[in-house]
Enzyme design. Structure first.
Site, PDB file in Angstrom:
ATOM      1  N   LYS A 101       0.824  -1.229   0.000  1.00 55.21           N
ATOM      2  CA  LYS A 101       0.000   0.000   0.000  1.00 55.21           C
ATOM      3  C   LYS A 101       0.844   1.258   0.000  1.00 55.21           C
ATOM      4  O   LYS A 101       0.415   2.299  -0.487  1.00 55.21           O
ATOM      5  CB  LYS A 101      -0.988   0.003   1.163  1.00 55.21           C
ATOM      6  CG  LYS A 101      -0.390  -0.300   2.527  1.00 55.21           C
ATOM      7  CD  LYS A 101      -0.529  -1.737   2.871  1.00 55.21           C
ATOM      8  CE  LYS A 101       0.461  -2.102   3.963  1.00 55.21           C
ATOM      9  NZ  LYS A 101       0.016  -3.158   4.815  1.00 55.21           N
ATOM     10  N   GLU A 125      -5.154  -5.460  -5.351  1.00 59.81           N
ATOM     11  CA  GLU A 125      -6.293  -5.849  -4.506  1.00 59.81           C
ATOM     12  C   GLU A 125      -5.895  -6.019  -3.038  1.00 59.81           C
ATOM     13  O   GLU A 125      -6.651  -5.666  -2.127  1.00 59.81           O
ATOM     14  CB  GLU A 125      -6.899  -7.158  -5.037  1.00 59.81           C
ATOM     15  CG  GLU A 125      -8.107  -7.668  -4.279  1.00 59.81           C
ATOM     16  CD  GLU A 125      -9.272  -6.682  -4.298  1.00 59.81           C
ATOM     17  OE1 GLU A 125      -9.816  -6.455  -5.384  1.00 59.81           O
ATOM     18  OE2 GLU A 125      -9.619  -6.142  -3.227  1.00 59.81           O
ATOM     19  N   VAL A 128      -5.445  -2.993   0.227  1.00 59.51           N
ATOM     20  CA  VAL A 128      -6.454  -2.482   1.169  1.00 59.51           C
ATOM     21  C   VAL A 128      -7.328  -3.644   1.619  1.00 59.51           C
ATOM     22  O   VAL A 128      -7.810  -4.423   0.790  1.00 59.51           O
ATOM     23  CB  VAL A 128      -7.354  -1.412   0.502  1.00 59.51           C
ATOM     24  CG1 VAL A 128      -8.383  -0.889   1.510  1.00 59.51           C
ATOM     25  CG2 VAL A 128      -6.539  -0.278  -0.067  1.00 59.51           C
ATOM     26  N   GLY A 130      -6.594  -6.398   3.229  1.00 62.21           N
ATOM     27  CA  GLY A 130      -6.020  -7.754   3.230  1.00 62.21           C
ATOM     28  C   GLY A 130      -6.752  -8.670   2.262  1.00 62.21           C
ATOM     29  O   GLY A 130      -6.710  -8.477   1.046  1.00 62.21           O
ATOM     30  N   GLY A 183       1.788 -11.945  12.524  1.00 63.59           N
ATOM     31  CA  GLY A 183       2.098 -11.484  11.159  1.00 63.59           C
ATOM     32  C   GLY A 183       1.153 -10.410  10.669  1.00 63.59           C
ATOM     33  O   GLY A 183       1.030 -10.185   9.462  1.00 63.59           O
ATOM     34  N   GLU A 186       3.082  -4.159  10.554  1.00 68.66           N
ATOM     35  CA  GLU A 186       4.133  -3.760   9.616  1.00 68.66           C
ATOM     36  C   GLU A 186       5.495  -3.994  10.267  1.00 68.66           C
ATOM     37  O   GLU A 186       5.607  -4.103  11.490  1.00 68.66           O
ATOM     38  CB  GLU A 186       4.000  -2.269   9.284  1.00 68.66           C
ATOM     39  CG  GLU A 186       2.710  -1.895   8.601  1.00 68.66           C
ATOM     40  CD  GLU A 186       2.521  -2.636   7.295  1.00 68.66           C
ATOM     41  OE1 GLU A 186       3.344  -2.484   6.393  1.00 68.66           O
ATOM     42  OE2 GLU A 186       1.546  -3.402   7.187  1.00 68.66           O
ATOM     43  N   ASP A 197      -0.592   3.596   8.097  1.00 73.53           N
ATOM     44  CA  ASP A 197      -1.016   2.482   7.238  1.00 73.53           C
ATOM     45  C   ASP A 197      -2.470   2.691   6.787  1.00 73.53           C
ATOM     46  O   ASP A 197      -2.789   2.536   5.605  1.00 73.53           O
ATOM     47  CB  ASP A 197      -0.859   1.156   8.005  1.00 73.53           C
ATOM     48  CG  ASP A 197      -1.307  -0.035   7.183  1.00 73.53           C
ATOM     49  OD1 ASP A 197      -0.536  -0.440   6.287  1.00 73.53           O
ATOM     50  OD2 ASP A 197      -2.420  -0.548   7.413  1.00 73.53           O
ATOM     51  N   LYS A 201      -4.170   3.488   2.995  1.00 78.44           N
ATOM     52  CA  LYS A 201      -5.288   2.727   2.435  1.00 78.44           C
ATOM     53  C   LYS A 201      -6.471   3.633   2.084  1.00 78.44           C
ATOM     54  O   LYS A 201      -7.121   3.429   1.057  1.00 78.44           O
ATOM     55  CB  LYS A 201      -5.705   1.635   3.423  1.00 78.44           C
ATOM     56  CG  LYS A 201      -4.643   0.537   3.543  1.00 78.44           C
ATOM     57  CD  LYS A 201      -4.854  -0.322   4.763  1.00 78.44           C
ATOM     58  CE  LYS A 201      -3.870  -1.484   4.819  1.00 78.44           C
ATOM     59  NZ  LYS A 201      -3.890  -2.201   6.099  1.00 78.44           N
TER      60      LYS A 201
HETATM   61  N1  HSE Z   1      -0.217  -3.994   9.035  1.00 73.49           N
HETATM   62  C1  HSE Z   1      -1.365  -4.081   8.201  1.00 73.49           C
HETATM   63  C2  HSE Z   1      -2.599  -4.189   9.070  1.00 73.49           C
HETATM   64  C3  HSE Z   1      -1.246  -5.261   7.282  1.00 73.49           C
HETATM   65  O1  HSE Z   1      -2.447  -4.494  10.259  1.00 73.49           O
HETATM   66  O2  HSE Z   1      -3.710  -3.964   8.600  1.00 73.49           O
HETATM   67  C4  HSE Z   1      -2.301  -5.343   6.223  1.00 73.49           C
HETATM   68  O3  HSE Z   1      -2.230  -4.265   5.344  1.00 73.49           O
END
Ligand code: HSE
Length: 402
Positions: A101, A125, A128, A130, A183, A186, A197, A201
């Site tokens: 992103k 895709e 934004v 996931g 996971g 970031e 973040d 988006k």
């Molecule tokens: N770090 C981002 C989040 C990952 O937590 O939404 C997905 O874009």
């Protein structure tokens, strides 16, 4: 027929892309009638224990000059060299798909133009929401509509942290560390918790809605680090959740985009979006409100969206859909956040002067956690500041109400 791709960045999402292609190979072959195989993986590291370890290269030129590789999946994260490699791949006639992103929000207008000029595609895709289908539905399924507003919970990490803190009483540090282990976060989680973040988006969604790409660093952006347990208790007493909300709308010909913690009333479906889930409410002039919901971060959900883009390119190889055109926004395109009209929640110490509080505009009040809170009717931040200046009362916190 075999389509060969390269993966740039073999981290959480990059390795997930290889796993989705391998694990769902039969489903994919059935759906598109072709096999998609990973030919090369670019990373600084080696992965001797991975079944894909033999595909690793440290030299991007090897991928760029390989005529068999027609699609590059960029999951490196960060702006550089991800942007530079994307540009080079598009100019070499390879389509690029990405979950990055940061690159889409900063360079999307230029990269889309380069892709169009070279007859290839740049798809994002996974950038934004996931694993949630949101970009393609906005381009295709909502194309008969004028988009009015978008409100979204767009960051899985912060939504996970808020849910853990408010519902399970977990500390901020423990909830963040958990999100990192899963996971979701970031590499530098400041981008999650400070709102950048989500800002990246929402500018992508604003560009899809209004055709202009704002600079994510120039929009009003606040994360969740200043929120307190008292804010959450007050919200609960008022029948609301606290969520990090990204918002965009067009106001008087300008584009408003904001990220801020907000109170979300229980009647709004975004109030129920918990943990790593994201929710995006799009209000469009013909269809009305449409809600998109699903896992907003994590390896396989995000990788499945990247792979969907790869399959879209393979499926439309002979009949490329219309090119997406974004213009970079100029200074005059930015609406002032201080003119954005919503209700507000003012939260005061319960020792605050009752006469002063009674003089403030209020539609509802509540008491919780040693605080007195009041909900205002819709107003702008400029009006809020003027009213508080004249009244003299000093709220401990001021949050917008969705
Ligand atoms: N770090 C981002 C989040 C990952 O937590 O939404 C997905 O874009």
């Amino acid at each position: 027929m075999m389509i060969q791709i390269a993966i740039l960045g073999f981290g959480v999402v990059g390795s997930g892309v290889a796993e989705v292609l391998e694990g769902n190979r039969r489903v994919i072959e059935k759906n598109i009638g072709k096999t998609v195989a990973v030919k090369r993986i670019l990373d600084l590291r080696d992965f001797p224990d991975s079944p894909f370890g033999s595909l690793v290269t440290h030299d991007f030129e090897e991928i760029l000059s390989d005529p068999d590789i027609s699609i590059v999946a960029e999951m490196m994260g960060g702006s550089h060299p991800a942007y530079d490699f994307t540009k080079a791949a598009l100019e070499a006639g390879k389509s690029v798909v990405t979950s990055n992103k940061e690159v889409v929000a900063n360079f999307g207008a230029e990269l889309l133009k380069i892709a169009a000029a070279h007859g290839v595609r740049y798809l994002f895709e996974a950038s934004v929401g996931g694993g949630i289908p949101i970009i393609r539905p906005m381009i295709n399924d909502l194309s008969a509509n004028e988009i009015l507003t978008v409100n979204g919970i767009l960051n899985g990490t912060t939504n996970y942290i808020l849910t853990q803190m408010i519902e399970s009483g977990t500390s901020f540090a423990d909830a963040l560390s958990d999100a990192q282990k899963k996971g979701y976060a970031e590499a530098n989680p400041a981008a999650d918790v400070e709102g950048l973040d989500a800002a990246r988006k929402i500018v992508i969604l604003a560009a899809l809605s209004f055709g202009k790409l704002l600079d994510p660093k120039k929009i009003a952006c606040e994360g969740i680090t200043k929120l307190t347990g008292e804010d959450a208790a007050v919200a609960k007493a008022l029948g609301c959740s606290v969520k990090l909300i990204a918002h965009t709308e067009k106001a008087n010909g300008k584009i408003l985009a904001t990220v801020a913690p907000c109170l979300v009333p229980a009647c709004n479906p975004l109030s129920e979006v918990a943990d790593v889930f994201n929710g995006i409410l799009v209000n469009a002039n013909m269809v009305g409100e449409v809600m998109f919901y699903g896992k907003g971060a994590g390896k396989l959900p995000t990788a499945s969206a990247v792979v969907a883009d790869i399959l879209d390119i393979v499926t439309h190889a002979d009949k490329k859909p219309r090119d997406l055109v974004w213009e970079p926004a100029c200074e005059n395109d930015y609406a002032d956040e201080a003119d954005y009209r919503t209700a507000f929640c003012f939260s005061f110490a319960n020792t605050a002067n009752a006469a002063q509080l009674a003089a403030l505009p209020s539609v509802r009040t509540a008491k919780a956690a040693g605080r007195v809170a009041l909900l205002t009717p819709p107003m702008t931040r400029k009006e809020v500041d003027a009213i508080l200046d004249a009244n003299g009362a000093k709220p401990l916190s001021i949050l917008r109400v969705l």
